[in-house]
Write an enzyme that holds these catalytic residues in place. Structure first.
Site, short mmCIF file in Angstrom:
data_model
loop_
_atom_site.label_atom_id
_atom_site.label_comp_id
_atom_site.label_asym_id
_atom_site.label_seq_id
_atom_site.Cartn_x
_atom_site.Cartn_y
_atom_site.Cartn_z
N ASP A 21 -12.94 109.99 158.38
CA ASP A 21 -13.26 108.56 158.42
C ASP A 21 -12.84 107.85 157.13
OD1 ASP A 21 -14.26 108.64 160.96
OD2 ASP A 21 -16.37 108.79 160.35
N GLU A 46 -18.13 97.57 155.81
CA GLU A 46 -19.07 96.67 155.16
C GLU A 46 -18.55 96.13 153.85
OE1 GLU A 46 -19.11 100.32 153.44
OE2 GLU A 46 -20.48 100.30 155.16
N ASP A 77 -31.70 95.60 144.22
CA ASP A 77 -30.50 96.34 143.80
C ASP A 77 -29.23 95.82 144.45
OD1 ASP A 77 -32.00 97.90 142.18
OD2 ASP A 77 -31.97 99.70 143.43
N LYS A 104 -26.98 101.98 158.03
CA LYS A 104 -27.93 102.88 158.71
C LYS A 104 -28.84 103.57 157.70
CE LYS A 104 -28.19 106.63 162.14
NZ LYS A 104 -28.97 107.59 161.35
#
Length: 271
Positions: free
Chosen positions: A50, A129, A157, A172
């Site tokens: 990936d 993302e 953070d 996730k």
């Protein structure tokens, strides 16, 4: 441009040399031509899992006029449908892809992309993302706007803004929801938020529909140099004042196979 040109993307040349040679041999048997310039290809193949798939998409500019195919070493990969060490599956996909691409009949799966603009600059794309994180041991303060409306003031953070396919990654791990890619939206998740009398956030991930614009404004309070991550790469920036994020009009296309939907991938990867 020929409709059966293949570009191979891989980083570890020594490790994947034998596997790449086999891919080239199999591809030639089914009428696929390996090219050295990805701009001449309409099939882009990544090798290595990936991470390599994300890098291949970024390196080739997230082309929406090409099909992306991922090969990994083993079956447990999200974007990569094929095991490069399983020669039978390699032959099957090259034959199927070669036939369908040559005939213009290939079926594709379309994944939404994020577009992020830093400090009002040109938009940059990502597949998983965009993350905004503190670069020092100090919390980060951010004003969060939705379509110009000040929604909340965050301290913590950082924040992660993910696509539906990216909802299975960093998002996730932050207890965000897994989102079907057929739902074109952004997901906004907090990283270790601080909630007190001065700073108050939703405290959970939330979704924004296509067409919404999320704007993050960094508050100057001694921590004005956050790390901006785009998929698995960090941007080198001296200063970040604002990050504007929305869904791109572009989509990334992969081969659509029988019994290999997004939810088949979820089951294979996590259950």
């Amino acid at each position: 441009m020929a409709r059966n040109n293949v570009y191979l993307y891989y980083r570890n040349k020594q490790r994947h040399e034998t596997q790449v040679r086999k891919l080239v041999e199999v591809g030639k048997r089914y009428g696929l031509n390996v090219v050295q310039d990805h701009k001449q290809a309409n099939i882009i193949v990544s090798i290595g899992g990936d991470g390599a798939f994300l890098q291949a998409a970024r390196f080739t500019g997230f082309r929406d006029d090409a099909i992306y195919v991922g090969f990994a070493e083993g079956p447990n990969s999200f974007y990569c449908d094929f095991d490069i060490n399983d020669l039978s599956s390699v032959e099957a996909i090259f034959k199927e892809t070669g036939d369908r691409v040559s005939n213009g009949e290939i079926e594709v799966r379309r994944y939404p992309l994020l577009e992020a603009s830093i400090n009002g600059g040109p938009g940059m794309l990502c597949l998983n993302e965009c993350s905004v994180k503190s670069s020092i041991i100090k919390s980060l303060a951010i004003e969060v706007y939705i379509d110009g409306f000040l929604f909340e003031t965050f301290r913590g953070d950082g924040m992660v803004i993910s696509t539906p396919t990216g909802s299975t990654a960093y998002n996730k791990s932050l207890s965000g929801a897994i989102v079907d890619p057929l739902i074109h939206c952004l997901q906004v998740s907090e990283i270790a938020s601080v909630n007190n009398n001065r700073y108050r956030t939703l405290g959970s991930a939330f979704l924004l529909n296509r067409g919404r614009k999320l704007s993050l404004r960094i508050i100057e309070d001694g921590n004005d140099y956050p790390i901006i991550g785009m998929d698995n790469e960090a941007l080198s920036l001296k200063r970040t004042d604002s990050v504007d994020i929305q869904l791109s009009d572009k989509e990334l296309k992969t081969v659509k196979l029988t019994n290999n939907t997004f939810w088949h991938k979820i089951q294979r990867s996590f259950l």
